[in-house]
Write an enzyme that holds these catalytic residues in place. Structure first.
Site, PDB file in Angstrom:
ATOM      1  N   SER A 119      -2.351   2.529   0.473  1.00 28.68           N
ATOM      2  CA  SER A 119      -3.584   2.498  -0.322  1.00 28.68           C
ATOM      3  C   SER A 119      -3.309   2.936  -1.758  1.00 28.68           C
ATOM      4  O   SER A 119      -4.097   2.657  -2.646  1.00 28.68           O
ATOM      5  CB  SER A 119      -4.607   3.479   0.233  1.00 28.68           C
ATOM      6  OG  SER A 119      -4.824   3.270   1.584  1.00 28.68           O
ATOM      7  N   HIS A 140      -2.246  -5.131   0.948  1.00 30.66           N
ATOM      8  CA  HIS A 140      -3.263  -4.107   1.204  1.00 30.66           C
ATOM      9  C   HIS A 140      -4.468  -4.743   1.905  1.00 30.66           C
ATOM     10  O   HIS A 140      -5.301  -5.380   1.264  1.00 30.66           O
ATOM     11  CB  HIS A 140      -3.657  -3.474  -0.139  1.00 30.66           C
ATOM     12  CG  HIS A 140      -4.574  -2.306  -0.035  1.00 30.66           C
ATOM     13  ND1 HIS A 140      -5.328  -1.858  -1.103  1.00 30.66           N
ATOM     14  CD2 HIS A 140      -4.878  -1.477   0.995  1.00 30.66           C
ATOM     15  CE1 HIS A 140      -6.053  -0.824  -0.717  1.00 30.66           C
ATOM     16  NE2 HIS A 140      -5.793  -0.574   0.534  1.00 30.66           N
ATOM     17  N   GLU A 152      -5.483  -7.410  -0.882  1.00 30.50           N
ATOM     18  CA  GLU A 152      -5.050  -7.109  -2.255  1.00 30.50           C
ATOM     19  C   GLU A 152      -3.525  -7.148  -2.238  1.00 30.50           C
ATOM     20  O   GLU A 152      -2.884  -6.336  -1.563  1.00 30.50           O
ATOM     21  CB  GLU A 152      -5.568  -5.717  -2.663  1.00 30.50           C
ATOM     22  CG  GLU A 152      -5.346  -5.384  -4.124  1.00 30.50           C
ATOM     23  CD  GLU A 152      -5.834  -3.964  -4.486  1.00 30.50           C
ATOM     24  OE1 GLU A 152      -5.771  -3.056  -3.643  1.00 30.50           O
ATOM     25  OE2 GLU A 152      -6.264  -3.772  -5.635  1.00 30.50           O
ATOM     26  N   ASN A 190      -8.823   0.759  -5.223  1.00 33.31           N
ATOM     27  CA  ASN A 190      -9.097   2.200  -5.236  1.00 33.31           C
ATOM     28  C   ASN A 190      -9.267   2.780  -6.631  1.00 33.31           C
ATOM     29  O   ASN A 190      -9.903   3.812  -6.798  1.00 33.31           O
ATOM     30  CB  ASN A 190      -8.004   2.932  -4.466  1.00 33.31           C
ATOM     31  CG  ASN A 190      -8.232   2.789  -2.972  1.00 33.31           C
ATOM     32  OD1 ASN A 190      -9.359   2.937  -2.502  1.00 33.31           O
ATOM     33  ND2 ASN A 190      -7.196   2.458  -2.229  1.00 33.31           N
TER      34      ASN A 190
HETATM   35  N1  LIG Z   1      -7.656   3.647   7.190  1.00 36.42           N
HETATM   36  C1  LIG Z   1      -8.020   2.886   6.173  1.00 36.42           C
HETATM   37  O1  LIG Z   1      -9.211   2.662   5.919  1.00 36.42           O
HETATM   38  C2  LIG Z   1      -6.956   2.237   5.295  1.00 36.42           C
HETATM   39  C3  LIG Z   1      -7.331   1.143   4.498  1.00 36.42           C
HETATM   40  C4  LIG Z   1      -6.356   0.493   3.753  1.00 36.42           C
HETATM   41  C5  LIG Z   1      -5.045   0.954   3.781  1.00 36.42           C
HETATM   42  N2  LIG Z   1      -4.702   2.033   4.537  1.00 36.42           N
HETATM   43  C6  LIG Z   1      -3.291   2.466   4.564  1.00 36.42           C
HETATM   44  O2  LIG Z   1      -2.714   2.012   5.783  1.00 36.42           O
HETATM   45  C7  LIG Z   1      -1.694   2.910   6.198  1.00 36.42           C
HETATM   46  C8  LIG Z   1      -1.991   3.383   7.612  1.00 36.42           C
HETATM   47  O3  LIG Z   1      -3.248   4.033   7.624  1.00 36.42           O
HETATM   48  P1  LIG Z   1      -4.042   4.293   8.987  1.00 36.42           P
HETATM   49  O4  LIG Z   1      -5.401   4.718   8.587  1.00 36.42           O
HETATM   50  O5  LIG Z   1      -3.843   3.152   9.905  1.00 36.42           O
HETATM   51  O6  LIG Z   1      -3.222   5.571   9.540  1.00 36.42           O
HETATM   52  P2  LIG Z   1      -3.201   6.156  11.029  1.00 36.42           P
HETATM   53  O7  LIG Z   1      -2.965   7.607  10.886  1.00 36.42           O
HETATM   54  O8  LIG Z   1      -4.367   5.664  11.820  1.00 36.42           O
HETATM   55  O9  LIG Z   1      -1.882   5.472  11.674  1.00 36.42           O
HETATM   56  C9  LIG Z   1      -0.586   5.731  11.223  1.00 36.42           C
HETATM   57  C10 LIG Z   1       0.388   5.429  12.348  1.00 36.42           C
HETATM   58  O10 LIG Z   1       1.727   5.511  11.830  1.00 36.42           O
HETATM   59  C11 LIG Z   1       2.553   6.010  12.852  1.00 36.42           C
HETATM   60  N3  LIG Z   1       3.813   6.467  12.275  1.00 36.42           N
HETATM   61  C12 LIG Z   1       4.075   7.607  11.602  1.00 36.42           C
HETATM   62  N4  LIG Z   1       5.378   7.657  11.253  1.00 36.42           N
HETATM   63  C13 LIG Z   1       5.947   6.509  11.713  1.00 36.42           C
HETATM   64  C14 LIG Z   1       7.266   5.972  11.665  1.00 36.42           C
HETATM   65  N5  LIG Z   1       8.270   6.621  11.073  1.00 36.42           N
HETATM   66  N6  LIG Z   1       7.500   4.760  12.243  1.00 36.42           N
HETATM   67  C15 LIG Z   1       6.495   4.103  12.873  1.00 36.42           C
HETATM   68  N7  LIG Z   1       5.220   4.560  12.950  1.00 36.42           N
HETATM   69  C16 LIG Z   1       4.959   5.741  12.370  1.00 36.42           C
HETATM   70  C17 LIG Z   1       1.708   7.119  13.485  1.00 36.42           C
HETATM   71  O11 LIG Z   1       2.182   7.443  14.791  1.00 36.42           O
HETATM   72  C18 LIG Z   1       0.323   6.457  13.507  1.00 36.42           C
HETATM   73  O12 LIG Z   1       0.098   5.754  14.722  1.00 36.42           O
HETATM   74  C19 LIG Z   1      -1.643   4.023   5.159  1.00 36.42           C
HETATM   75  O13 LIG Z   1      -0.656   3.723   4.216  1.00 36.42           O
HETATM   76  C20 LIG Z   1      -3.042   3.962   4.533  1.00 36.42           C
HETATM   77  O14 LIG Z   1      -3.069   4.437   3.212  1.00 36.42           O
HETATM   78  C21 LIG Z   1      -5.635   2.683   5.316  1.00 36.42           C
END
Ligand SMILES: NC(=O)c1ccc[n+]([C@@H]2O[C@H](COP(=O)([O-])OP(=O)(O)OC[C@H]3O[C@@H](n4cnc5c(N)ncnc54)[C@H](O)[C@@H]3O)[C@@H](O)[C@H]2O)c1
Length: 298
Positions: A119, A140, A152, A190
């Site tokens: 993000s 994104h 994005e 963002n």
């Molecule tokens: N949640 C949102 O609304 C949103 C929106 C757009 C972008 N993002 C981005 O997406 C990404 C993920 O966000 P999320 O909300 O899904 O997070 P989340 O915490 O729900 O999931 C993250 C996952 O990554 C796994 N993980 C951690 N280290 C790891 C590794 N070394 N190898 C493999 N898996 C690993 C964790 O076990 C977990 O299941 C982030 O970069 C976040 O900024 C999130």
């Protein structure tokens, strides 16, 4: 040609990203270091597909095909061995992502494109952790991935045009609308959204209006489907705070400084919907929007 896609991280975003690629016929390997998270992701994808079946968006057969296109793996090296594209959606932490990209670079085939769903972390910085910065790009997706149309696409400093073109085409193939931007803090989504949310929190902090009034003005006055405070709760107040800090530090402008109320709420563990309380309180099974006692007027 892109056929095999590995998705790293099976959390909120990873399961949605795996879902949309698999539904469009790609072979998806969903990778997470946490095996329980992989189980949970498959259950979530199955439930979300059921919802699409019940709304006649897809057939039972398409549901079965989609699930059949997804395999899971907890070993990252094995999980990316035949990938044409990797979309990384692991936890938002700079050090972690740099480590992940360095190991993806070592394990993935030479032609593989390395995309990140970050993000707010610099694509250029992530690319610099690899020996193929020209093949690193931001992809994104928005939450919830199966519903939201936008992707994005963020060009890092070194991203080469054929890579951007392939990601644009792929986004269209999965029914999304791509929008290409350059790599500066917060990208576009963002950089514009977070100052709006921060200003809404400042308006509450300074007593300009209450939670409901602020959200109602923005919903009814600006035709936003959700008010900024409710949206902040949905995104996670810790996530909003960390993105504002990236904007503040990266752009060096005091206008991005996070509101002290936001900092206090995160310190107190009031992170929004996921913690059960933020500007509103969240009761499992209830869709009612109830303002948190900290901000109610009685
Ligand atoms: N949640 C949102 O609304 C949103 C929106 C757009 C972008 N993002 C981005 O997406 C990404 C993920 O966000 P999320 O909300 O899904 O997070 P989340 O915490 O729900 O999931 C993250 C996952 O990554 C796994 N993980 C951690 N280290 C790891 C590794 N070394 N190898 C493999 N898996 C690993 C964790 O076990 C977990 O299941 C982030 O970069 C976040 O900024 C999130």
């Amino acid at each position: 040609m892109i056929k095999n896609i590995s998705v790293i991280g099976a959390g909120t975003m990873g399961n949605g990203i795996a879902h949309v690629f698999a539904q469009s016929g790609f072979q998806v390997t969903l990778v997470d270091v946490n095996a329980a998270q992989l189980e949970k992701a498959l259950t979530t994808i199955s439930k979300n597909l059921d919802r699409q079946v019940s709304k006649s968006v897809i057939s039972e057969e398409q549901k079965a095909n989609t699930l059949g296109n997804i395999q899971t793996e907890s070993d990252v090296t094995k999980g990316v061995a035949t990938a044409d594209l990797i979309v990384e959606a692991a936890t938002e932490n700079t050090e972690l992502k740099l480590k992940i990209f360095s190991s993806l670079d070592a394990a993935a085939p030479a032609h593989c494109i390395l995309a990140t769903n970050t993000s707010s972390i610099s694509i250029t910085k992530i690319a610099a952790a690899t020996k193929r910065p020209e093949k690193v790009i931001g992809m994104h997706f928005m939450n919830p991935v199966p519903v939201m149309k936008l992707v994005e696409i963020i060009n890092g400093y070194a991203t080469e045009k054929p890579v951007t073109d392939k990601i644009i085409e792929l986004s269209r193939q999965i029914g999304k609308i791509p929008c290409v931007v350059n790599d500066y803090p917060g990208f576009v989504a963002n950089r514009i959204l977070m100052p709006m949310i921060n200003e809404a929190i400042y308006s509450l902090f300074e007593g300009v209006a209450g939670v409901e009034e602020i959200d109602t003005v923005m919903k009814l006055g600006m035709a936003h489907p959700m008010g900024p405070l409710q949206l902040a709760d949905f995104i996670g107040l810790d996530v909003c705070l960390s993105i504002l800090r990236v904007l503040h530090e990266g752009l060096g402008n005091p206008k991005y400084a996070p509101c002290p109320l936001l900092v206090n709420m995160v310190t107190a563990g009031k992170l929004g919907a996921k913690s059960g309380e933020g500007f509103y309180v969240y009761t499992p099974g209830s869709k009612d929007l109830v303002v948190s006692k900290s901000f109610s007027k009685d």
